[in-house]
Design an enzyme around this catalytic site. Structure first.
Site, short mmCIF file in Angstrom:
data_model
loop_
_atom_site.label_atom_id
_atom_site.label_comp_id
_atom_site.label_asym_id
_atom_site.label_seq_id
_atom_site.Cartn_x
_atom_site.Cartn_y
_atom_site.Cartn_z
N GLU A 42 0.95 -1.38 -0.09
CA GLU A 42 0.13 0.01 0.15
C GLU A 42 0.78 1.22 0.64
O GLU A 42 1.83 1.27 0.66
CB GLU A 42 -0.33 -0.11 1.25
CG GLU A 42 -2.29 -1.24 1.29
CD GLU A 42 -2.94 -0.65 1.95
OE1 GLU A 42 -4.05 0.16 2.53
OE2 GLU A 42 -2.25 -1.03 3.40
N ARG A 47 -4.27 -4.60 -0.15
CA ARG A 47 -5.51 -4.30 -0.97
C ARG A 47 -5.36 -3.88 -2.39
O ARG A 47 -4.72 -3.79 -3.04
CB ARG A 47 -5.05 -3.43 0.06
CG ARG A 47 -5.67 -3.33 1.37
CD ARG A 47 -6.32 -2.30 1.97
NE ARG A 47 -6.43 -1.63 3.54
CZ ARG A 47 -6.69 -2.36 4.37
NH1 ARG A 47 -7.99 -2.49 4.05
NH2 ARG A 47 -6.51 -2.15 5.85
#
Length: 189
Positions: free
Chosen positions: A70, A142
Site C-alpha cells: 500500500e 489490498r
C-alpha cells in the site's frame, strides 16, 4: 498485532483489458501462465490485522514474486498538483493523519485518494523481473475492490482465508505453515 483474518484473493478483472497490453511482444516462453499474464492476488484484511507483516513474509519467502505494498508514504505526503518544477514541491500534508484526526471531514477524501493510488499501482506495467519468472505472481496489499468487497461476493472467486489470531511475525513454524497454505493456493489457481 490485532487478532483477525487475512484474505489472499484473486483479483476479479483481467487488468490487460483495462490498459495497453504490457505483454505485447513478450514471448510466451517466458512462463506467463496460459498466456494470461501473471497471477494477480491481493491481500485483504482489517487495519492492523497483519497485512504488512504478511507481505514482508511473502517477499522473503518468494523473492521472485512482485509485491506491491500500500502506498502509505504517498498518503502521508500529499503534494500540490501543478507546482512549478523550478520551485520546491509544495506539500499539502499527511492525509492519513488528517483522516484519523477528523474522520467526518477527511474520510471521503482519504477513501477516494487511497483508491486512486491503489488503482495507479495496479495499472502499472509488469516489471521485467515478473516477465522473466517461470511462474509469475503479482501480490497487492489490498486491491481496488477493497472498498466495496463484501464477503458474500467472495463465494465466486478463489479465496484463501488465513487465521492470524496468533502472532506470526516472529514464529518461524507458524510462518512456514502460512507459506505452505499460500503455495498450495497459488498452485491450484
Amino acid at each position: 498485532m490485532a487478532a483477525g483474518r487475512l484474505l489472499l484473493s484473486r483479483l476479479r478483472a483481467p487488468f490487460s483489458s483495462m490498459t495497453q497490453s504490457p505483454l505485447e511482444g513478450a514471448s510466451s516462453s517466458r512462463g506467463l501462465h496460459a498466456g494470461r499474464g501473471p497471477r494477480r492476488l491481493s491481500i485483504e484484511g482489517n487495519i492492523a490485522v497483519g497485512k504488512s507483516t504478511f507481505v514482508k513474509l511473502l517477499t522473503k519467502t518468494y523473492p521472485e514474486w512482485h509485491v506491491a505494498t500500500e502506498p502509505v508514504a504517498t498518503w502521508q505526503n500529499i503534494q500540490a498538483a501543478g507546482t512549478q518544477k523550478a520551485c520546491a514541491t509544495h506539500s499539502l500534508g499527511n492525509l492519513l493523519d488528517m483522516m484519523y484526526r477528523e474522520p467526518a471531514r477527511w474520510s471521503y477524501t482519504f477513501q477516494t485518494f487511497s483508491f486512486m493510488s491503489r488503482l495507479k499501482v495496479q495499472l502499472e506495467h509488469f516489471p521485467e523481473k515478473l516477465l522473466q519468472a517461470k511462474k509469475p505472481v503479482q501480490i497487492f496489499e489490498r486491491s481496488v475492490y477493497s472498498d466495496r468487497l463484501h464477503f458474500e461476493a467472495l463465494l465466486n472467486i478463489p479465496v484463501l482465508v488465513l487465521d492470524v489470531n496468533n502472532d506470526f511475525s516472529e514464529e518461524v513454524t507458524r510462518q512456514e505453515e502460512l507459506m505452505k497454505k499460500v503455495n498450495t493456493f497459488v498452485k491450484n489457481l
